[in-house]
Design a protein around this motif. Sequence first.
Motif, short mmCIF file in Angstrom:
data_model
loop_
_atom_site.label_atom_id
_atom_site.label_comp_id
_atom_site.label_asym_id
_atom_site.label_seq_id
_atom_site.Cartn_x
_atom_site.Cartn_y
_atom_site.Cartn_z
N ALA B 31 0.33 -9.53 2.43
CA ALA B 31 -0.31 -9.97 3.67
C ALA B 31 -0.70 -8.77 4.50
O ALA B 31 0.03 -7.77 4.57
N TYR B 48 -6.33 -12.10 9.42
CA TYR B 48 -5.14 -12.10 8.56
C TYR B 48 -5.57 -12.41 7.13
O TYR B 48 -6.27 -13.38 6.89
N GLN B 50 -4.00 -13.04 3.23
CA GLN B 50 -2.79 -13.32 2.45
C GLN B 50 -3.21 -13.47 0.99
O GLN B 50 -3.82 -14.47 0.62
N SER B 95 2.93 -7.34 5.45
CA SER B 95 4.23 -7.95 5.22
C SER B 95 4.40 -8.28 3.74
O SER B 95 3.41 -8.42 3.00
N PRO B 98 5.37 -13.79 -0.20
CA PRO B 98 6.22 -14.97 0.01
C PRO B 98 7.42 -14.94 -0.93
O PRO B 98 7.33 -14.45 -2.05
N LEU B 99 8.54 -15.39 -0.48
CA LEU B 99 9.81 -15.46 -1.22
C LEU B 99 10.51 -14.10 -1.28
O LEU B 99 11.66 -14.03 -1.70
N THR B 103 9.92 -11.43 4.33
CA THR B 103 8.52 -11.77 4.22
C THR B 103 7.91 -12.13 5.55
O THR B 103 6.69 -12.06 5.71
N ASP B 104 8.76 -12.54 6.51
CA ASP B 104 8.23 -12.94 7.81
C ASP B 104 8.02 -11.75 8.73
O ASP B 104 7.50 -11.90 9.83
N THR B 105 8.43 -10.57 8.32
CA THR B 105 8.38 -9.40 9.20
C THR B 105 7.14 -8.58 8.93
O THR B 105 6.81 -8.27 7.78
N GLN B 106 6.44 -8.22 10.00
CA GLN B 106 5.24 -7.40 9.88
C GLN B 106 5.57 -5.96 10.23
O GLN B 106 6.24 -5.68 11.23
N TYR B 107 5.08 -5.06 9.39
CA TYR B 107 5.29 -3.63 9.56
C TYR B 107 3.96 -3.02 9.99
O TYR B 107 2.95 -3.18 9.29
#
Lengths: 118, 117
Positions: B31, B48, B50, B95, B98-99, B103-107
Amino acid sequence: AQTVTQSQPEMSVQEAETVTLSCTYDTSENNYYLFWYKQPPSRQMILVIRQEAYKQQNATENRFSVNFQKAAKSFSLKISDSQLGDTAMYFCAFMKHESSSNTGKLIFGQGTTLQVKP
Amino acid sequence: GAGVSQSPSNKVTEKGKDVELRCDPISGHTALYWYRQSLGQGLEFLIYFQGNSAPDKSGLPSDRFSAERTGGSVSTLTIQRTQQEDSAVYLCASSPPPLARSTDTQYFGPGTRLTVL
């Protein structure tokens, strides 16, 4: 639509003291994530702490902890033993949980500038 | 490992010119996000990507803004016919898949500061 509000544009704290930054949000979603990011003058956004809305236990990361009140839609950040390096702008952010990808766009508050004084 | 990188770090351009901003996500991240940070508007989501899915372009402010992601990795944000109100810091984030863990954290990358004269 979701909104995030940080009502404190600027705060200051003495080194080694504790400070709490406020954040409230508005959403009709039940599954979501909340984050605090730190942005020092270098401009690099750094993740401080994250909270999953379905978890009742407040997240902690070393000197950083949150007070997550889901019913009140409040997500405050507590910094203990403040250090000079904590001086930065802090952003609260909301992310809706997307079941297909576990990620999505972040909605940010306006930010709080924190100054740690020696 | 290497973080998100962005280039150029700073860009000064004249009103009416086109600009391209580049983002290299963390290797293996599927992502990729673009945000804009300006004094008046704060931090705003732009677009965005993905994986191979159609991008979410809901945050693009006008049709002068476009972005593409080649080969599922590097992304370019293009602003055509720049205006003074486009002056801002453009941040890119990525990020994990998925899995994956976090995975929910954006760098985030360090951003590109765009100044339109």
